[in-house]
Design an enzyme around this catalytic site. Structure first.
Site, PDB file in Angstrom:
ATOM      1  N   GLU A   1       0.798  -1.220   0.000  1.00 38.26           N
ATOM      2  CA  GLU A   1       0.000   0.000   0.000  1.00 38.26           C
ATOM      3  C   GLU A   1       0.838   1.280   0.000  1.00 38.26           C
ATOM      4  OE1 GLU A   1      -2.989   0.012   3.050  1.00 38.26           O
ATOM      5  OE2 GLU A   1      -3.901  -1.827   2.341  1.00 38.26           O
TER       6      GLU A   1
ATOM      7  N   GLU B   1      -5.205  -8.486   1.173  1.00 30.57           N
ATOM      8  CA  GLU B   1      -5.838  -8.073   2.441  1.00 30.57           C
ATOM      9  C   GLU B   1      -7.317  -7.824   2.201  1.00 30.57           C
ATOM     10  OE1 GLU B   1      -4.275  -4.749   4.728  1.00 30.57           O
ATOM     11  OE2 GLU B   1      -2.222  -5.429   4.344  1.00 30.57           O
TER      12      GLU B   1
HETATM   13  C1  FCB Z   1      -4.376  -1.746   5.579  1.00 30.61           C
HETATM   14  C2  FCB Z   1      -2.987  -2.024   6.098  1.00 30.61           C
HETATM   15  C3  FCB Z   1      -2.958  -3.015   7.233  1.00 30.61           C
HETATM   16  C4  FCB Z   1      -4.104  -2.803   8.187  1.00 30.61           C
HETATM   17  C5  FCB Z   1      -5.410  -2.774   7.439  1.00 30.61           C
HETATM   18  C6  FCB Z   1      -6.625  -2.626   8.342  1.00 30.61           C
HETATM   19  O1  FCB Z   1      -4.414  -0.482   5.014  1.00 30.61           O
HETATM   20  O2  FCB Z   1      -2.161  -2.518   5.069  1.00 30.61           O
HETATM   21  O3  FCB Z   1      -1.710  -2.914   7.858  1.00 30.61           O
HETATM   22  O4  FCB Z   1      -3.896  -1.664   8.916  1.00 30.61           O
HETATM   23  O5  FCB Z   1      -5.396  -1.723   6.527  1.00 30.61           O
END
Ligand code: FCB
Length: 469
Positions: free
Chosen positions: A164, A373
């Site tokens: 990210e 994620e």
């Molecule tokens: C993302 C991050 C991770 C966590 C989630 C909820 O943006 O990569 O580390 O904080 O959100």
């Protein structure tokens, strides 16, 4: 529904070093920018710090045993630059040895290590030379990447350069909400470009080092992407605001890596903020390396309006990281009538399907995708029966996995899904206030308890529970 997943579909869960390890000053590790930022009064909720986090550094075998119980195929973790090269000089052998033990433990348990090199914890020593606003940091990142490869390259096949970069540039250097907490739009855009450059340099270096390996390395990057939805699809002002946000949050990150160019409309939108000046001849060729996968992190979409917030009846949160670039009066984020998580994020599984399908159609040269994620925070409690009943999270997980299956049916090449997160942990500026784990952690005792959602995820992985609720 489960039948639509390819046979080798990878089921995993994800964490990040600064969020779980603790041992922030042990075995030679020195301050990362998150250690320093969390000591600034008011920067992190309740004054929480990653100093101990969930003590994973000392409880790693127990945590790998939990992964095994859940039936994970793969574990996505990050290495901490501040542990591996603490002052960005000499390599800290003790720090690298921790990751070596982790990799061995994973492999002994049949779990594929999925390594991320940068999940936001820059050594403070590198910040003091300008951090990502300084071009030199891209070259230092490459050197750090090769130092990790020197020790783990014989066992780790899956490498992600950045997690990210949107957050570690715009949110960190423009909005000031994440470490290092700056509010400098030009520095933020320089940070974007230098992270892209670091990605390209490290990818090329790893590719070369991996050429001798028996199994070719799989190298990629993880981006957090959104769909910018115009509040009123018939209003040209809202449509233009959505275009700007799509450019700034999605296309500025995808296109240099996948197409070798910045979007022309984005360069126009941010003209005068120095981005074009930091792009040197040859940079885009370095950035545009072939990659083997794109990691997609998805939490929610963003409904966008180009009208002043006053026009919108309720605005729970503004997104200040947009404002330096488009003017806070120019873009607003009207809430939609959808359920929300404890982060106040919309629950919108179909948005994940739509995003994966859109990426497939818009970028024909895209490599296979992995959802690296996806997950949700809810206010979990341990019940009198000793268990954590979190039905909202279970529904969230099932619906989002069903959305991935649907995207695959619609042609998206998605090869795996990593749930965020394995453990409750240090949620950046929220500290320990927000729980995302499928395993509950008691922060006083560090006792771990698999939540009902974790049991449900294990059942989905085992094929015993359909994701379709
Ligand atoms: C993302 C991050 C991770 C966590 C989630 C909820 O943006 O990569 O580390 O904080 O959100």
């Amino acid at each position: 529904m489960i039948d639509s997943f390819p046979p080798n579909f990878l089921w995993g869960s994800a964490t990040a070093a600064a969020q779980i390890e603790g041992a922030a000053h042990e075995d030679g590790k020195l301050d990362s920018i998150w250690d320093v930022f969390s000591r600034v009064p008011g920067a992190v909720a309740n004054g929480d710090t990653p100093e101990v986090a969930v003590d994973h550094y000392h409880r790693m075998p127990e945590d790998v045993a939990l992964m095994k119980r859940l039936g994970l195929d793969s574990y996505r973790f990050s290495t901490s630059w501040a542990r591996v090269k603490p002052a960005d000089g000499a390599i800290n052998k003790a720090g690298l040895a921790f990751y070596s033990r982790l990799v061995d433990e994973l492999l002994e348990n049949g779990i594929l290590p999925w390594l991320t090199l940068y999940h936001w914890d820059l050594p403070q020593a590198v910040q003091e030379t300008g951090g990502w606003a300084n071009r030199d940091t891209a070259y230092r990142f490459r050197d750090y990447a090769t130092a990790v490869h020197d020790v783990l390259g014989d066992r780790v096949t899956h490498w992600t350069t950045f997690n990210e970069p949107f957050c570690s540039s715009l949110i960190s250097y423009a909005a000031g909400e994440h470490a290092p907490g700056l509010q400098d739009p030009a520095a933020a855009l320089a940070a974007v470009h230098h992270q892209h450059l670091g990605h390209g340099l490290a990818t090329a270096a790893l590719r070369e080092l991996g050429a001798a390996s028996a199994e070719p390395l799989q190298i990629g990057i993880t981006l957090n992407l959104t769909t910018a939805i115009p509040n009123d699809p018939n209003d040209p002002v809202d449509l233009d605001a959505a275009r700007r946000i799509d450019g700034l949050w999605n296309r500025m990150f995808i296109e240099p890596v996948v197409l070798g160019e910045y979007p022309a409309d984005l360069l126009d939108d941010v003209a005068g903020l120095g981005l074009s000046e930091v792009i040197l001849p040859g940079d885009l060729e370095i950035i545009h390396q072939p990659i083997d996968f794109l990691g997609v992190n998805y939490y929610h979409d963003d409904c966008v309006s180009g009208h002043p917030v006053e026009r919108v009846t309720t605005v729970p949160t503004d997104r200040p990281y947009a404002s330096p670039f488009v003017g806070s009066e120019y873009v607003s984020f009207p809430p939609r009538d959808l359920p929300h998580t404890a982060m106040d994020w919309e629950v919108n599984p179909d948005g994940l399907r739509a995003l994966l399908v859109r990426l497939t159609l818009q970028y024909p040269t895209l490599p296979p995708m992995y959802v690296t994620e996806n997950g949700a925070s809810y206010e979990d409690v341990v019940s009198d029966d000793g268990r954590v009943h979190d039905p909202d999270r279970t529904t969230f997980i099932r619906e989002h996995i069903a959305a991935v299956a649907e995207a695959i049916l619609q042609g998206a090449d998605v090869r795996g899904y990593f749930l965020w997160s394995l453990l409750d942990n240090f949620e950046w500026a929220w500290g320990f206030d927000k729980r995302f784990g499928i395993v509950h952690v008691d922060y006083d005792t560090q006792v771990r308890t698999i939540k009902d959602s974790g049991l449900a995820y294990a059942a989905i992985i085992a094929g015993a529970l359909s994701p379709t609720p």
